[in-house]
Design a protein around this motif. Sequence first.
Motif, PDB file in Angstrom:
ATOM      1  N   GLY A 133       0.839  -1.184   0.000  1.00 30.95           N
ATOM      2  CA  GLY A 133       0.000   0.000   0.000  1.00 30.95           C
ATOM      3  C   GLY A 133       0.877   1.238   0.000  1.00 30.95           C
ATOM      4  N   THR A 134       0.263   2.386   0.265  1.00 33.38           N
ATOM      5  CA  THR A 134       0.981   3.654   0.260  1.00 33.38           C
ATOM      6  C   THR A 134       0.906   4.268   1.654  1.00 33.38           C
ATOM      7  N   VAL A 135       2.042   4.542   2.233  1.00 33.81           N
ATOM      8  CA  VAL A 135       2.095   5.106   3.588  1.00 33.81           C
ATOM      9  C   VAL A 135       1.267   6.385   3.642  1.00 33.81           C
ATOM     10  N   GLY A 136       0.447   6.494   4.659  1.00 33.99           N
ATOM     11  CA  GLY A 136      -0.421   7.650   4.823  1.00 33.99           C
ATOM     12  C   GLY A 136      -1.820   7.427   4.298  1.00 33.99           C
ATOM     13  N   TYR A 137      -1.978   6.447   3.390  1.00 31.38           N
ATOM     14  CA  TYR A 137      -3.287   6.156   2.806  1.00 31.38           C
ATOM     15  C   TYR A 137      -3.733   4.725   3.067  1.00 31.38           C
ATOM     16  N   MET A 138      -2.778   3.810   3.295  1.00 30.71           N
ATOM     17  CA  MET A 138      -3.202   2.433   3.531  1.00 30.71           C
ATOM     18  C   MET A 138      -3.694   2.286   4.959  1.00 30.71           C
ATOM     19  N   ALA A 139      -4.689   1.425   5.116  1.00 31.81           N
ATOM     20  CA  ALA A 139      -5.351   1.259   6.390  1.00 31.81           C
ATOM     21  C   ALA A 139      -4.432   0.596   7.417  1.00 31.81           C
ATOM     22  N   PRO A 140      -4.686   0.820   8.711  1.00 31.80           N
ATOM     23  CA  PRO A 140      -3.852   0.194   9.753  1.00 31.80           C
ATOM     24  C   PRO A 140      -3.758  -1.322   9.627  1.00 31.80           C
ATOM     25  N   GLU A 141      -4.850  -1.974   9.210  1.00 29.06           N
ATOM     26  CA  GLU A 141      -4.781  -3.433   9.083  1.00 29.06           C
ATOM     27  C   GLU A 141      -3.806  -3.859   7.984  1.00 29.06           C
ATOM     28  N   GLY A 189      -5.957  19.929   0.879  1.00 30.56           N
ATOM     29  CA  GLY A 189      -4.737  20.143   0.101  1.00 30.56           C
ATOM     30  C   GLY A 189      -3.511  19.487   0.693  1.00 30.56           C
ATOM     31  N   ARG A 190      -3.698  18.605   1.681  1.00 23.96           N
ATOM     32  CA  ARG A 190      -2.557  17.923   2.298  1.00 23.96           C
ATOM     33  C   ARG A 190      -2.985  16.527   2.751  1.00 23.96           C
ATOM     34  N   PRO A 191      -2.049  15.586   2.822  1.00 26.72           N
ATOM     35  CA  PRO A 191      -2.397  14.243   3.298  1.00 26.72           C
ATOM     36  C   PRO A 191      -2.797  14.284   4.761  1.00 26.72           C
ATOM     37  N   PRO A 192      -3.610  13.329   5.196  1.00 34.66           N
ATOM     38  CA  PRO A 192      -4.042  13.325   6.599  1.00 34.66           C
ATOM     39  C   PRO A 192      -2.908  13.005   7.564  1.00 34.66           C
ATOM     40  N   PHE A 193      -1.970  12.183   7.136  1.00 36.23           N
ATOM     41  CA  PHE A 193      -0.812  11.830   7.962  1.00 36.23           C
ATOM     42  C   PHE A 193       0.433  12.097   7.126  1.00 36.23           C
ATOM     43  N   ASP A 194       1.260  13.012   7.558  1.00 36.67           N
ATOM     44  CA  ASP A 194       2.396  13.413   6.734  1.00 36.67           C
ATOM     45  C   ASP A 194       3.592  13.715   7.631  1.00 36.67           C
ATOM     46  N   GLY A 195       4.172  12.667   8.219  1.00 33.91           N
ATOM     47  CA  GLY A 195       5.317  12.840   9.087  1.00 33.91           C
ATOM     48  C   GLY A 195       6.595  13.087   8.312  1.00 33.91           C
ATOM     49  N   PRO A 196       7.676  13.443   9.007  1.00 33.71           N
ATOM     50  CA  PRO A 196       8.951  13.711   8.329  1.00 33.71           C
ATOM     51  C   PRO A 196       9.567  12.462   7.704  1.00 33.71           C
ATOM     52  N   THR A 197       9.176  11.284   8.174  1.00 32.44           N
ATOM     53  CA  THR A 197       9.666  10.020   7.622  1.00 32.44           C
ATOM     54  C   THR A 197       8.490   9.057   7.503  1.00 32.44           C
ATOM     55  N   PRO A 198       8.597   8.028   6.648  1.00 29.39           N
ATOM     56  CA  PRO A 198       7.525   7.028   6.585  1.00 29.39           C
ATOM     57  C   PRO A 198       7.229   6.395   7.935  1.00 29.39           C
ATOM     58  N   THR A 199       8.261   6.156   8.726  1.00 30.06           N
ATOM     59  CA  THR A 199       8.059   5.559  10.045  1.00 30.06           C
ATOM     60  C   THR A 199       7.231   6.471  10.938  1.00 30.06           C
ATOM     61  N   ALA A 200       7.520   7.768  10.904  1.00 33.89           N
ATOM     62  CA  ALA A 200       6.754   8.721  11.711  1.00 33.89           C
ATOM     63  C   ALA A 200       5.305   8.795  11.235  1.00 33.89           C
ATOM     64  N   THR A 201       5.115   8.739   9.912  1.00 30.38           N
ATOM     65  CA  THR A 201       3.748   8.766   9.370  1.00 30.38           C
ATOM     66  C   THR A 201       2.962   7.559   9.844  1.00 30.38           C
ATOM     67  N   VAL A 202       3.573   6.387   9.772  1.00 27.65           N
ATOM     68  CA  VAL A 202       2.906   5.159  10.214  1.00 27.65           C
ATOM     69  C   VAL A 202       2.586   5.243  11.704  1.00 27.65           C
ATOM     70  N   TRP A 203       3.503   5.770  12.500  1.00 30.51           N
ATOM     71  CA  TRP A 203       3.269   5.897  13.941  1.00 30.51           C
ATOM     72  C   TRP A 203       2.026   6.745  14.191  1.00 30.51           C
ATOM     73  N   HIS A 204       1.906   7.874  13.470  1.00 31.66           N
ATOM     74  CA  HIS A 204       0.731   8.734  13.639  1.00 31.66           C
ATOM     75  C   HIS A 204      -0.548   7.992  13.259  1.00 31.66           C
ATOM     76  N   GLN A 205      -0.494   7.209  12.180  1.00 24.13           N
ATOM     77  CA  GLN A 205      -1.678   6.460  11.776  1.00 24.13           C
ATOM     78  C   GLN A 205      -2.135   5.480  12.851  1.00 24.13           C
ATOM     79  N   LEU A 206      -1.185   4.823  13.479  1.00 25.28           N
ATOM     80  CA  LEU A 206      -1.513   3.762  14.419  1.00 25.28           C
ATOM     81  C   LEU A 206      -1.781   4.260  15.837  1.00 25.28           C
ATOM     82  N   GLN A 207      -1.226   5.413  16.175  1.00 26.55           N
ATOM     83  CA  GLN A 207      -1.267   5.834  17.570  1.00 26.55           C
ATOM     84  C   GLN A 207      -2.120   7.074  17.838  1.00 26.55           C
ATOM     85  N   THR A 208      -2.502   7.808  16.816  1.00 28.07           N
ATOM     86  CA  THR A 208      -3.249   9.047  17.052  1.00 28.07           C
ATOM     87  C   THR A 208      -4.647   8.965  16.450  1.00 28.07           C
TER      88      THR A 208
END
Length: 427
Positions: free
Chosen positions: A175-183, A209-228
Amino acid sequence: MVAGERLKDRYAVDHLPLSHQGMGEVWPARDTVLDRQVIVKLTASSVMDAALAKRFRREARLTARLAHPGVPAVYDFGQHKGRFYMVMQRIEGIDLADLIAEHDPLPVSWVAAIGAQISSVLIAARQIRLVHRDIKPSNAMLERSGAVKVLDFGLAAIHGDDRYSRITQSGDSLGTVGYMAPEQIEGSPTDHRTDLYGLGATLFDLLTGRPPFDGPTPTATVWHQLQTSPPRPAALRPEVPAVIDDLVHALMARHPQDRPPSAAAVYEVLAPLARNLPPIPGVVSDQPDAIRAYAAMVGQVPLPAHHETRDSTTAEYDDPDLATRQAEARAQQLATTGNPRAAARQWRELADRRASQFGEQDAAVADYRLRAIRLHAEIGEHSRALRQLHSLLQDRIAVDGAGHPTVQAIQDEIAKLTQGGLDRSER
């Protein structure tokens, strides 16, 4: 590939590829036989192997199976100089990622119209148990007519069918980080609600005009998706109506069971908001358009009075075998109450329906066709039964191979029916 090169002595590629993707290239081309513009998608020769070939063929078959105006048509599939290619309908328009970049902020009514169209594609996908698994702005295009096309089924899967549920290429992104579901991130099972998450993230992007989760790194983006908690578009754009703000927030819920129950439910929220669409200069034509005229008339066709989109779609998915069991029972009842021709017709309809969902290779397809053939034999239509048996035999040999038990069973049926005919002729 070079400009002017032909595939299959038919498809002449244009001057430059439209894009380079991880597993290949996308070229504009002309079908010289039918004299029409097409798109040719090619695998990359540098990474070509058996797993990639299987995945590419899988993408072509899944895209072709999803018959919907919001999905590009697949015209052809083949091999050229050791590379597989897929020929598809050419879409004239702009992908949603570019639309966001060039026309931020988009009118809320247009966001609703785009989201409703993607929802309608997801309704059709659910009917054949298909999950796209990569819904995002760059995988959808807005045509000049205002129609939306959903693209790139390279990660798609069919729920309950292992042939179309696994990506075998090692190292593939699921999938694509920031758009793929947590599962998806966690490697858990996916279903139609996985695509609803991607739709929610896409709607957030269209609105803000911006992604919902857009961290400085893919790892940070994934963390926001899963934890916030999922963000709300109204926090960045206060004029977003509460109904669509709540919908987007719900679509991006951490757990699938907390999301809306179906794409049909999402459509019902978005469709009423897609009214009085303003012009988008340079993107959507303001001239009379044949596609819009056609769609306007289709939209006037009334639904049955008892029709409830959300309930019927959900019930069919939650118990997809219910309709099949009911049809089987009707066929058996017709046979036992003295109407074998109607029963045979019911079995053939079951076979055709099953084949459209799972392909002719599905074992139940052969079983249903055999049941219909046996009924014709029982009422004395031996020539008709034999013709159908020989046709079914050739189909199953092509699918299963000559030594498969299904093939052997059909050959036994032919032998019995042939011997029965000889016995009658002797008498």
